[in-house]
Design a protein around this motif. Structure first.
Motif, PDB file in Angstrom:
ATOM      1  N   TRP A   3       0.861  -1.180   0.000  1.00  0.00           N
ATOM      2  CA  TRP A   3       0.000   0.000   0.000  1.00  0.00           C
ATOM      3  C   TRP A   3       0.896   1.228   0.000  1.00  0.00           C
ATOM      4  CZ3 TRP A   3      -5.012   0.413  -0.849  1.00  0.00           C
ATOM      5  CH2 TRP A   3      -5.661   1.611  -0.529  1.00  0.00           C
ATOM      6  N   VAL A   4       0.563   2.223  -0.805  1.00  0.00           N
ATOM      7  CA  VAL A   4       1.343   3.455  -0.870  1.00  0.00           C
ATOM      8  C   VAL A   4       0.411   4.646  -0.661  1.00  0.00           C
ATOM      9  CG1 VAL A   4       2.889   4.885  -2.267  1.00  0.00           C
ATOM     10  CG2 VAL A   4       2.932   2.394  -2.534  1.00  0.00           C
ATOM     11  N   THR A   5       0.884   5.584   0.136  1.00  0.00           N
ATOM     12  CA  THR A   5       0.157   6.830   0.356  1.00  0.00           C
ATOM     13  C   THR A   5       1.111   7.989   0.092  1.00  0.00           C
ATOM     14  OG1 THR A   5      -1.178   5.776   2.061  1.00  0.00           O
ATOM     15  CG2 THR A   5      -1.182   8.174   2.017  1.00  0.00           C
ATOM     16  N   THR A   6       0.610   9.020  -0.566  1.00  0.00           N
ATOM     17  CA  THR A   6       1.397  10.215  -0.865  1.00  0.00           C
ATOM     18  C   THR A   6       0.442  11.394  -0.972  1.00  0.00           C
ATOM     19  OG1 THR A   6       3.135  11.116  -2.319  1.00  0.00           O
ATOM     20  CG2 THR A   6       1.302   9.976  -3.387  1.00  0.00           C
ATOM     21  N   ARG A   7       0.979  12.538  -1.315  1.00  0.00           N
ATOM     22  CA  ARG A   7       0.096  13.689  -1.526  1.00  0.00           C
ATOM     23  C   ARG A   7      -0.308  13.754  -2.998  1.00  0.00           C
ATOM     24  NH1 ARG A   7       2.305  17.795  -4.210  1.00  0.00           N
ATOM     25  NH2 ARG A   7       4.553  18.096  -4.170  1.00  0.00           N
ATOM     26  N   VAL A   8      -1.463  14.315  -3.236  1.00  0.00           N
ATOM     27  CA  VAL A   8      -1.927  14.520  -4.602  1.00  0.00           C
ATOM     28  C   VAL A   8      -0.923  15.427  -5.314  1.00  0.00           C
ATOM     29  CG1 VAL A   8      -3.737  15.654  -5.976  1.00  0.00           C
ATOM     30  CG2 VAL A   8      -4.362  14.156  -4.067  1.00  0.00           C
ATOM     31  N   GLY A   9      -0.628  15.110  -6.557  1.00  0.00           N
ATOM     32  CA  GLY A   9       0.296  15.918  -7.346  1.00  0.00           C
ATOM     33  C   GLY A   9       1.663  15.294  -7.519  1.00  0.00           C
ATOM     34  N   LEU A  10       1.860  14.094  -6.978  1.00  0.00           N
ATOM     35  CA  LEU A  10       3.144  13.403  -7.106  1.00  0.00           C
ATOM     36  C   LEU A  10       3.577  13.311  -8.560  1.00  0.00           C
ATOM     37  CD1 LEU A  10       5.311  11.424  -5.723  1.00  0.00           C
ATOM     38  CD2 LEU A  10       3.841   9.625  -6.645  1.00  0.00           C
ATOM     39  N   SER A  11       4.861  13.521  -8.794  1.00  0.00           N
ATOM     40  CA  SER A  11       5.462  13.252 -10.102  1.00  0.00           C
ATOM     41  C   SER A  11       6.789  12.547  -9.845  1.00  0.00           C
ATOM     42  CB  SER A  11       5.666  14.541 -10.900  1.00  0.00           C
ATOM     43  OG  SER A  11       6.582  15.397 -10.251  1.00  0.00           O
ATOM     44  N   ALA A  12       7.366  11.994 -10.894  1.00  0.00           N
ATOM     45  CA  ALA A  12       8.637  11.285 -10.767  1.00  0.00           C
ATOM     46  C   ALA A  12       9.481  11.521 -12.012  1.00  0.00           C
ATOM     47  CB  ALA A  12       8.402   9.791 -10.576  1.00  0.00           C
ATOM     48  N   VAL A  13      10.781  11.682 -11.797  1.00  0.00           N
ATOM     49  CA  VAL A  13      11.714  11.854 -12.905  1.00  0.00           C
ATOM     50  C   VAL A  13      12.438  10.524 -13.107  1.00  0.00           C
ATOM     51  CG1 VAL A  13      13.717  13.113 -13.765  1.00  0.00           C
ATOM     52  CG2 VAL A  13      11.991  14.307 -12.390  1.00  0.00           C
ATOM     53  N   LEU A  14      12.378  10.022 -14.337  1.00  0.00           N
ATOM     54  CA  LEU A  14      13.002   8.753 -14.697  1.00  0.00           C
ATOM     55  C   LEU A  14      14.459   8.961 -15.105  1.00  0.00           C
ATOM     56  CD1 LEU A  14      10.004   7.297 -16.721  1.00  0.00           C
ATOM     57  CD2 LEU A  14      10.686   6.736 -14.389  1.00  0.00           C
ATOM     58  N   PRO A  15      15.234   7.871 -15.205  1.00  0.00           N
ATOM     59  CA  PRO A  15      16.663   7.994 -15.549  1.00  0.00           C
ATOM     60  C   PRO A  15      16.938   8.722 -16.864  1.00  0.00           C
ATOM     61  CG  PRO A  15      16.219   5.799 -14.741  1.00  0.00           C
ATOM     62  CD  PRO A  15      14.880   6.495 -14.901  1.00  0.00           C
ATOM     63  N   ASP A  16      16.005   8.653 -17.827  1.00  0.00           N
ATOM     64  CA  ASP A  16      16.215   9.336 -19.113  1.00  0.00           C
ATOM     65  C   ASP A  16      15.867  10.822 -19.052  1.00  0.00           C
ATOM     66  OD1 ASP A  16      13.430   9.430 -19.129  1.00  0.00           O
ATOM     67  OD2 ASP A  16      13.209   8.167 -20.917  1.00  0.00           O
ATOM     68  N   GLY A  17      15.473  11.308 -17.859  1.00  0.00           N
ATOM     69  CA  GLY A  17      15.141  12.718 -17.691  1.00  0.00           C
ATOM     70  C   GLY A  17      13.670  13.038 -17.906  1.00  0.00           C
ATOM     71  N   SER A  18      12.905  12.063 -18.375  1.00  0.00           N
ATOM     72  CA  SER A  18      11.476  12.311 -18.580  1.00  0.00           C
ATOM     73  C   SER A  18      10.760  12.315 -17.234  1.00  0.00           C
ATOM     74  CB  SER A  18      10.869  11.256 -19.514  1.00  0.00           C
ATOM     75  OG  SER A  18      10.950   9.976 -18.922  1.00  0.00           O
ATOM     76  N   THR A  19       9.659  13.039 -17.192  1.00  0.00           N
ATOM     77  CA  THR A  19       8.859  13.133 -15.970  1.00  0.00           C
ATOM     78  C   THR A  19       7.515  12.461 -16.208  1.00  0.00           C
ATOM     79  OG1 THR A  19       9.893  15.215 -15.327  1.00  0.00           O
ATOM     80  CG2 THR A  19       7.766  14.727 -14.342  1.00  0.00           C
ATOM     81  N   ILE A  20       7.097  11.651 -15.243  1.00  0.00           N
ATOM     82  CA  ILE A  20       5.764  11.083 -15.307  1.00  0.00           C
ATOM     83  C   ILE A  20       4.933  11.660 -14.162  1.00  0.00           C
ATOM     84  CG2 ILE A  20       6.511   8.948 -16.429  1.00  0.00           C
ATOM     85  CD1 ILE A  20       6.009   7.515 -13.752  1.00  0.00           C
ATOM     86  N   THR A  21       3.670  11.878 -14.452  1.00  0.00           N
ATOM     87  CA  THR A  21       2.712  12.314 -13.454  1.00  0.00           C
ATOM     88  C   THR A  21       1.689  11.191 -13.366  1.00  0.00           C
ATOM     89  OG1 THR A  21       3.080  14.589 -14.140  1.00  0.00           O
ATOM     90  CG2 THR A  21       1.136  14.174 -12.807  1.00  0.00           C
ATOM     91  N   PRO A  22       1.894  10.250 -12.458  1.00  0.00           N
ATOM     92  CA  PRO A  22       1.047   9.050 -12.439  1.00  0.00           C
ATOM     93  C   PRO A  22      -0.414   9.381 -12.147  1.00  0.00           C
ATOM     94  CG  PRO A  22       2.535   9.091 -10.556  1.00  0.00           C
ATOM     95  CD  PRO A  22       2.892  10.250 -11.401  1.00  0.00           C
ATOM     96  N   PRO A  23      -1.322   8.861 -12.976  1.00  0.00           N
ATOM     97  CA  PRO A  23      -2.744   9.158 -12.785  1.00  0.00           C
ATOM     98  C   PRO A  23      -3.283   8.612 -11.467  1.00  0.00           C
ATOM     99  CG  PRO A  23      -2.441   7.503 -14.499  1.00  0.00           C
ATOM    100  CD  PRO A  23      -1.077   8.018 -14.142  1.00  0.00           C
ATOM    101  N   TRP A  24      -2.633   7.589 -10.892  1.00  0.00           N
ATOM    102  CA  TRP A  24      -3.112   7.042  -9.616  1.00  0.00           C
ATOM    103  C   TRP A  24      -2.785   7.958  -8.442  1.00  0.00           C
ATOM    104  CZ3 TRP A  24       0.392   4.687 -12.860  1.00  0.00           C
ATOM    105  CH2 TRP A  24       1.727   4.700 -12.449  1.00  0.00           C
ATOM    106  N   ALA A  25      -2.023   9.026  -8.680  1.00  0.00           N
ATOM    107  CA  ALA A  25      -1.676   9.974  -7.608  1.00  0.00           C
ATOM    108  C   ALA A  25      -2.073  11.399  -7.964  1.00  0.00           C
ATOM    109  CB  ALA A  25      -0.185   9.905  -7.308  1.00  0.00           C
ATOM    110  N   ASN A  26      -2.908  11.558  -8.971  1.00  0.00           N
ATOM    111  CA  ASN A  26      -3.287  12.902  -9.420  1.00  0.00           C
ATOM    112  C   ASN A  26      -4.756  12.957  -9.819  1.00  0.00           C
ATOM    113  OD1 ASN A  26      -0.727  14.659  -9.666  1.00  0.00           O
ATOM    114  ND2 ASN A  26      -0.108  12.611 -10.253  1.00  0.00           N
TER     115      ASN A  26
END
Length: 124
Positions: free
Chosen positions: A101-124
């Protein structure tokens, strides 16, 4: 909508893992997002830098979690906290699937090794 039933959860799949989203703005949450992660046996997720703190709690199986280079194997009932800005990687080193189970704040994003950013729909 204060209650979310199993059949209302939305499933997302990426990087060999499954994210079953329960709590997010679409279900009425303004500040927090929460989901069940499912990672098949032997899966290694890409390292990524997270924009917000994430809290992990193992429901079934075992996971290996690396947070800023510190690694621990977590079993059922174990938890971990990854601070905002941390580099995070998750592995299932076993022959069985793992659920957490994972909990975070709404609006989470993540930067991948290639420099791209994902904004996961399960956290937004």
């Amino acid at each position: 909508m204060p209650f979310v039933h199993e059949d209302q959860a939305v499933v997302h799949e990426i990087h060999g893992a499954r994210f079953v989203s329960y709590v997010r703005p679409a279900t009425g949450s303004r500040e927090l997002a929460a989901w069940r992660g499912e990672i098949p046996a032997g899966t290694v997720t890409p390292e990524h830098v997270i924009s917000a703190e994430e809290i992990f709690y193992v429901l079934a199986g075992r996971i290996r979690l690396a947070i800023d280079g510190e690694t621990a194997e977590l079993a059922v009932g174990d938890a971990a906290s990854a601070p905002a800005g941390a580099t995070l990687a998750l592995t299932n080193p076993t022959g069985e699937p793992a659920h957490f189970w994972v909990t975070t704040r709404v609006g989470l994003s993540a930067v991948l090794p290639d420099g791209s950013t994902i904004t996961p729909p399960w956290a937004n």
